[in-house]
Design a protein around this motif. Structure first.
Motif, PDB file in Angstrom:
ATOM      1  N   PRO A  18      -6.184   2.879   5.607  1.00 21.59           N
ATOM      2  CA  PRO A  18      -7.091   4.031   5.663  1.00 21.59           C
ATOM      3  C   PRO A  18      -6.407   5.396   5.613  1.00 21.59           C
ATOM      4  O   PRO A  18      -7.021   6.375   5.212  1.00 21.59           O
ATOM      5  N   ARG A  19      -5.133   5.467   5.980  1.00 18.69           N
ATOM      6  CA  ARG A  19      -4.443   6.758   5.975  1.00 18.69           C
ATOM      7  C   ARG A  19      -3.860   7.116   4.607  1.00 18.69           C
ATOM      8  O   ARG A  19      -3.263   8.181   4.449  1.00 18.69           O
ATOM      9  N   THR A  20      -4.022   6.231   3.631  1.00 15.39           N
ATOM     10  CA  THR A  20      -3.532   6.529   2.279  1.00 15.39           C
ATOM     11  C   THR A  20      -4.223   7.784   1.764  1.00 15.39           C
ATOM     12  O   THR A  20      -5.443   7.901   1.814  1.00 15.39           O
ATOM     13  N   VAL A  21      -3.427   8.725   1.286  1.00 14.68           N
ATOM     14  CA  VAL A  21      -3.971   9.918   0.646  1.00 14.68           C
ATOM     15  C   VAL A  21      -4.358   9.512  -0.775  1.00 14.68           C
ATOM     16  O   VAL A  21      -3.550   8.915  -1.483  1.00 14.68           O
ATOM     17  N   ALA A  22      -5.593   9.807  -1.171  1.00 11.66           N
ATOM     18  CA  ALA A  22      -6.065   9.414  -2.493  1.00 11.66           C
ATOM     19  C   ALA A  22      -6.518  10.640  -3.277  1.00 11.66           C
ATOM     20  O   ALA A  22      -7.225  11.494  -2.749  1.00 11.66           O
ATOM     21  N   ILE A  23      -6.101  10.682  -4.538  1.00 13.38           N
ATOM     22  CA  ILE A  23      -6.512  11.758  -5.444  1.00 13.38           C
ATOM     23  C   ILE A  23      -6.998  11.106  -6.730  1.00 13.38           C
ATOM     24  O   ILE A  23      -6.285  10.289  -7.324  1.00 13.38           O
ATOM     25  N   ALA A  24      -8.198  11.462  -7.138  1.00 19.03           N
ATOM     26  CA  ALA A  24      -8.759  10.971  -8.393  1.00 19.03           C
ATOM     27  C   ALA A  24      -8.630  12.074  -9.436  1.00 19.03           C
ATOM     28  O   ALA A  24      -8.989  13.224  -9.181  1.00 19.03           O
ATOM     29  N   MET A  25      -8.113  11.714 -10.616  1.00 19.10           N
ATOM     30  CA  MET A  25      -7.946  12.669 -11.712  1.00 19.10           C
ATOM     31  C   MET A  25      -8.972  12.364 -12.794  1.00 19.10           C
ATOM     32  O   MET A  25      -9.303  11.207 -13.029  1.00 19.10           O
ATOM     33  N   SER A  26      -9.427  13.428 -13.456  1.00 22.91           N
ATOM     34  CA  SER A  26     -10.336  13.221 -14.580  1.00 22.91           C
ATOM     35  C   SER A  26     -10.267  14.408 -15.532  1.00 22.91           C
ATOM     36  O   SER A  26     -10.071  15.545 -15.104  1.00 22.91           O
ATOM     37  N   ALA A  27     -10.452  14.121 -16.800  1.00 24.69           N
ATOM     38  CA  ALA A  27     -10.531  15.180 -17.806  1.00 24.69           C
ATOM     39  C   ALA A  27     -11.891  15.848 -17.781  1.00 24.69           C
ATOM     40  O   ALA A  27     -12.105  16.849 -18.454  1.00 24.69           O
ATOM     41  N   PHE A  28     -12.801  15.302 -17.000  1.00 26.62           N
ATOM     42  CA  PHE A  28     -14.150  15.843 -16.896  1.00 26.62           C
ATOM     43  C   PHE A  28     -14.331  16.466 -15.520  1.00 26.62           C
ATOM     44  O   PHE A  28     -14.277  15.772 -14.514  1.00 26.62           O
TER      45      PHE A  28
ATOM     46  N   PRO B 250       0.840  -1.208   0.000  1.00 24.91           N
ATOM     47  CA  PRO B 250       0.000   0.000   0.000  1.00 24.91           C
ATOM     48  C   PRO B 250       0.875   1.259   0.000  1.00 24.91           C
ATOM     49  O   PRO B 250       1.819   1.370   0.774  1.00 24.91           O
ATOM     50  N   PRO B 251       0.586   2.201  -0.903  1.00 26.18           N
ATOM     51  CA  PRO B 251       1.389   3.421  -0.992  1.00 26.18           C
ATOM     52  C   PRO B 251       0.959   4.454   0.048  1.00 26.18           C
ATOM     53  O   PRO B 251      -0.110   4.337   0.655  1.00 26.18           O
ATOM     54  N   ASP B 252       1.785   5.475   0.209  1.00 30.34           N
ATOM     55  CA  ASP B 252       1.389   6.605   1.050  1.00 30.34           C
ATOM     56  C   ASP B 252       0.337   7.440   0.336  1.00 30.34           C
ATOM     57  O   ASP B 252      -0.557   7.997   0.968  1.00 30.34           O
ATOM     58  N   VAL B 253       0.477   7.523  -1.003  1.00 23.85           N
ATOM     59  CA  VAL B 253      -0.431   8.328  -1.815  1.00 23.85           C
ATOM     60  C   VAL B 253      -0.826   7.528  -3.058  1.00 23.85           C
ATOM     61  O   VAL B 253       0.029   6.900  -3.689  1.00 23.85           O
ATOM     62  N   LEU B 254      -2.099   7.575  -3.395  1.00 31.00           N
ATOM     63  CA  LEU B 254      -2.608   7.002  -4.636  1.00 31.00           C
ATOM     64  C   LEU B 254      -3.143   8.140  -5.491  1.00 31.00           C
ATOM     65  O   LEU B 254      -4.009   8.896  -5.057  1.00 31.00           O
ATOM     66  N   LEU B 255      -2.582   8.273  -6.694  1.00 36.81           N
ATOM     67  CA  LEU B 255      -3.009   9.284  -7.655  1.00 36.81           C
ATOM     68  C   LEU B 255      -3.492   8.516  -8.877  1.00 36.81           C
ATOM     69  O   LEU B 255      -2.690   7.924  -9.601  1.00 36.81           O
ATOM     70  N   THR B 256      -4.807   8.463  -9.080  1.00 38.36           N
ATOM     71  CA  THR B 256      -5.352   7.627 -10.136  1.00 38.36           C
ATOM     72  C   THR B 256      -6.336   8.364 -11.033  1.00 38.36           C
ATOM     73  O   THR B 256      -7.110   9.197 -10.564  1.00 38.36           O
TER      74      THR B 256
END
Length: 120
Positions: free
Chosen positions: A78-88, A51-57
């Motif tokens: 649960p402490r993983t920082v998550a960022i979702a990217m989208s062109a929309f 599990p990463p510290d940060v997930l950028l997907t």
């Protein structure tokens, strides 16, 4: 040059290899340890192993949804920082990302926006 980010692992997932390469360059340059995956299945395996510290997907990953990766990451760490990217820049996608525990980053974005999103 060292930064406060040295040693933090970021799992970057995007099926667009050009975006994946630039994100990898930006984050490596900022002192992060980057694992780049261009397929959902590869990212899912990596999440299960380390599990990463940060997930950028990216949200759209072929037949899969990057928010599924966010859910998996949060279940494992649960402490993983998550960022979702989208062109929309869609308010529904923003809401769905928030419900999964992820920040939302609309494409196109700048180097500074990406780094700021990882810092919270």
């Amino acid at each position: 040059m060292t930064t406060a980010h040295d040693g933090k692992q970021v799992l970057v997932v995007d099926d667009n290899r050009a975006v994946l390469r630039i994100l990898e360059q930006w984050l490596t340059g900022a002192g992060y340890v980057v694992v780049a995956c261009d397929r959902f299945e590869t990212a899912k395996r990596h999440l299960a192993e380390t599990p990463p510290d940060v997930l950028l997907t990216d949200v759209r990953l072929g037949a899969f949804n990057g928010l599924q990766l966010v859910i998996l990451a949060k279940e494992q760490a649960p402490r993983t920082v998550a960022i979702a990217m989208s062109a929309f820049d869609d308010p529904i996608l923003r809401r769905d990302a928030a419900l999964c525990g992820a920040a939302y980053l609309a494409k196109p974005f700048t180097h500074e926006q990406v780094l700021a999103s990882l810092d919270g």
